[in-house]
Motif scaffolding. Structure first.
Motif, PDB file in Angstrom:
ATOM      1  N   ASP A  77     -43.776  11.344  -9.842  1.00 27.88           N
ATOM      2  CA  ASP A  77     -42.762  12.391  -9.644  1.00 27.88           C
ATOM      3  C   ASP A  77     -42.322  12.439  -8.182  1.00 27.88           C
ATOM      4  O   ASP A  77     -41.121  12.468  -7.873  1.00 27.88           O
ATOM      5  CB  ASP A  77     -43.314  13.766 -10.032  1.00 27.88           C
ATOM      6  CG  ASP A  77     -43.535  13.924 -11.524  1.00 27.88           C
ATOM      7  OD1 ASP A  77     -43.025  13.090 -12.295  1.00 27.88           O
ATOM      8  OD2 ASP A  77     -44.223  14.882 -11.912  1.00 27.88           O
ATOM      9  N   VAL A  80     -40.210   9.469  -7.111  1.00 32.35           N
ATOM     10  CA  VAL A  80     -38.836   9.562  -7.621  1.00 32.35           C
ATOM     11  C   VAL A  80     -38.034  10.546  -6.776  1.00 32.35           C
ATOM     12  O   VAL A  80     -36.907  10.262  -6.353  1.00 32.35           O
ATOM     13  CB  VAL A  80     -38.828  10.016  -9.098  1.00 32.35           C
ATOM     14  CG1 VAL A  80     -37.380  10.250  -9.563  1.00 32.35           C
ATOM     15  CG2 VAL A  80     -39.494   8.982  -9.991  1.00 32.35           C
ATOM     16  N   VAL A 100     -31.783   8.796 -11.951  1.00 27.10           N
ATOM     17  CA  VAL A 100     -33.118   9.351 -11.683  1.00 27.10           C
ATOM     18  C   VAL A 100     -34.157   8.717 -12.618  1.00 27.10           C
ATOM     19  O   VAL A 100     -35.241   8.299 -12.182  1.00 27.10           O
ATOM     20  CB  VAL A 100     -33.114  10.888 -11.857  1.00 27.10           C
ATOM     21  CG1 VAL A 100     -34.529  11.440 -11.899  1.00 27.10           C
ATOM     22  CG2 VAL A 100     -32.334  11.530 -10.716  1.00 27.10           C
ATOM     23  N   LEU A 101     -33.831   8.620 -13.899  1.00 25.01           N
ATOM     24  CA  LEU A 101     -34.798   8.102 -14.869  1.00 25.01           C
ATOM     25  C   LEU A 101     -35.003   6.594 -14.719  1.00 25.01           C
ATOM     26  O   LEU A 101     -36.114   6.091 -14.952  1.00 25.01           O
ATOM     27  CB  LEU A 101     -34.362   8.455 -16.287  1.00 25.01           C
ATOM     28  CG  LEU A 101     -34.363   9.959 -16.593  1.00 25.01           C
ATOM     29  CD1 LEU A 101     -33.898  10.218 -18.016  1.00 25.01           C
ATOM     30  CD2 LEU A 101     -35.747  10.568 -16.372  1.00 25.01           C
ATOM     31  N   ARG A 104     -37.434   6.183 -12.048  1.00 26.23           N
ATOM     32  CA  ARG A 104     -38.788   6.450 -12.550  1.00 26.23           C
ATOM     33  C   ARG A 104     -39.352   5.210 -13.268  1.00 26.23           C
ATOM     34  O   ARG A 104     -40.509   4.838 -13.062  1.00 26.23           O
ATOM     35  CB  ARG A 104     -38.761   7.651 -13.493  1.00 26.23           C
ATOM     36  CG  ARG A 104     -40.127   8.091 -13.949  1.00 26.23           C
ATOM     37  CD  ARG A 104     -40.099   9.336 -14.809  1.00 26.23           C
ATOM     38  NE  ARG A 104     -41.438   9.858 -14.970  1.00 26.23           N
ATOM     39  CZ  ARG A 104     -42.025  10.689 -14.134  1.00 26.23           C
ATOM     40  NH1 ARG A 104     -41.359  11.140 -13.079  1.00 26.23           N
ATOM     41  NH2 ARG A 104     -43.268  11.093 -14.331  1.00 26.23           N
ATOM     42  N   GLN A 140     -40.276  16.134 -16.477  1.00 28.48           N
ATOM     43  CA  GLN A 140     -38.850  16.125 -16.763  1.00 28.48           C
ATOM     44  C   GLN A 140     -38.139  17.354 -16.203  1.00 28.48           C
ATOM     45  O   GLN A 140     -36.930  17.303 -15.930  1.00 28.48           O
ATOM     46  CB  GLN A 140     -38.600  15.987 -18.264  1.00 28.48           C
ATOM     47  CG  GLN A 140     -39.068  14.661 -18.845  1.00 28.48           C
ATOM     48  CD  GLN A 140     -38.525  13.450 -18.091  1.00 28.48           C
ATOM     49  OE1 GLN A 140     -37.402  13.469 -17.580  1.00 28.48           O
ATOM     50  NE2 GLN A 140     -39.323  12.392 -18.001  1.00 28.48           N
ATOM     51  N   MET A 143     -37.328  16.004 -12.947  1.00 30.42           N
ATOM     52  CA  MET A 143     -36.278  14.987 -13.030  1.00 30.42           C
ATOM     53  C   MET A 143     -34.907  15.642 -13.217  1.00 30.42           C
ATOM     54  O   MET A 143     -33.916  15.220 -12.624  1.00 30.42           O
ATOM     55  CB  MET A 143     -36.559  14.006 -14.177  1.00 30.42           C
ATOM     56  CG  MET A 143     -37.872  13.225 -14.045  1.00 30.42           C
ATOM     57  SD  MET A 143     -38.033  12.255 -12.521  1.00 30.42           S
ATOM     58  CE  MET A 143     -39.078  13.347 -11.507  1.00 30.42           C
TER      59      MET A 143
END
Length: 234
Positions: A77, A80, A100-101, A104, A140, A143
């Motif tokens: 986390d 990211v 963003v994902l 990750r 999440q 995120m």
């Protein structure tokens, strides 16, 4: 005759030459073991041995293997969040979240075997699956925040819960995607976010219903309220 003590002198472990912190070594040792065997077969003693720490030090750092896993998730986390791209600020929400994902997923790449092992164990172990769902939900929420999408309140909670489920489905594609360009993974993520966008739109519409109903009830009450005011005025 007094009995001589048989207690052995306490032996102290030589300081590790590894520059990583003790917690980081423990997390890395755990993830390395997880890549080789199911989580339910990993013992605390072998984690300590792999990290080069004593059981006492391991106990001082973490309560359980799940706590080590939670620390790993938090570590991802933070990485990211630290890689925030200011150039994405003007992009649509879906594009920001995609960025963003994918960031990750790229950070998870060195641990793909461990993630695959964990996912297989979760299928067999409902308790583990529930714990992973909780970890995924918290991640999440961060995120969504990194993508500048609301994650607060009941609506944000539902949004994060939905995203956690969508991201888990993307990971099932990713663990078997051997393409360096991750074409299958990116396509799966794009489809998942499209589904999520439709679901979020429906959620927004549902959340508007109570306020709309309140306004309608208020309008229906107004004539009676006006009559009361006229009576008082008379």
């Amino acid at each position: 005759m007094a009995r001589k003590s048989k207690a052995k002198p306490v032996t102290r472990r030589a300081p590790a030459s590894d520059d990583r912190s003790e917690r980081a070594r423990i997390i890395d040792a755990f993830m390395a073991l997880l890549a080789e065997k199911p989580v339910e077969q990993i013992g605390l003693a072998e984690i300590a041995k792999g990290a080069g720490v004593s059981l006492s030090d391991l106990r001082g750092a973490f309560d359980s293997t799940l706590a080590i896993l939670a620390a790993f998730v938090k570590q991802i986390d933070r990485a990211v969040l630290a890689g925030d791209d200011a150039d994405m600020a003007e992009e649509p929400p879906r594009e920001r979240l995609f960025d963003v994902l994918m960031r990750r997923i790229e950070l998870l790449a060195p641990h793909k075997a461990a993630v695959r092992s964990l996912m297989r164990s979760a299928v067999r172990n409902p308790g583990l699956a529930l714990a992973l769902q909780g970890l995924g939900l918290r991640s999440q929420q961060w995120m969504l925040t990194a993508a500048d999408i609301g994650a607060a309140g009941p609506r944000g909670f539902l949004r994060a819960q939905g995203l956690a489920l969508l991201f888990a489905s993307v990971l099932r594609t990713w663990v078997d995607d051997d393409d360096p360009g991750l074409a299958r993974t990116m396509a799966a993520l794009d489809r998942a976010l499209a589904r999520g966008q439709r679901w979020s739109g429906l959620l927004d519409e549902l959340c508007r219903i109570p306020s709309y109903a309140c306004r309608m009830r208020s309008r229906r009450r107004r004539p009676a309220d006006d009559a009361d005011e006229e009576t008082v005025a008379v």
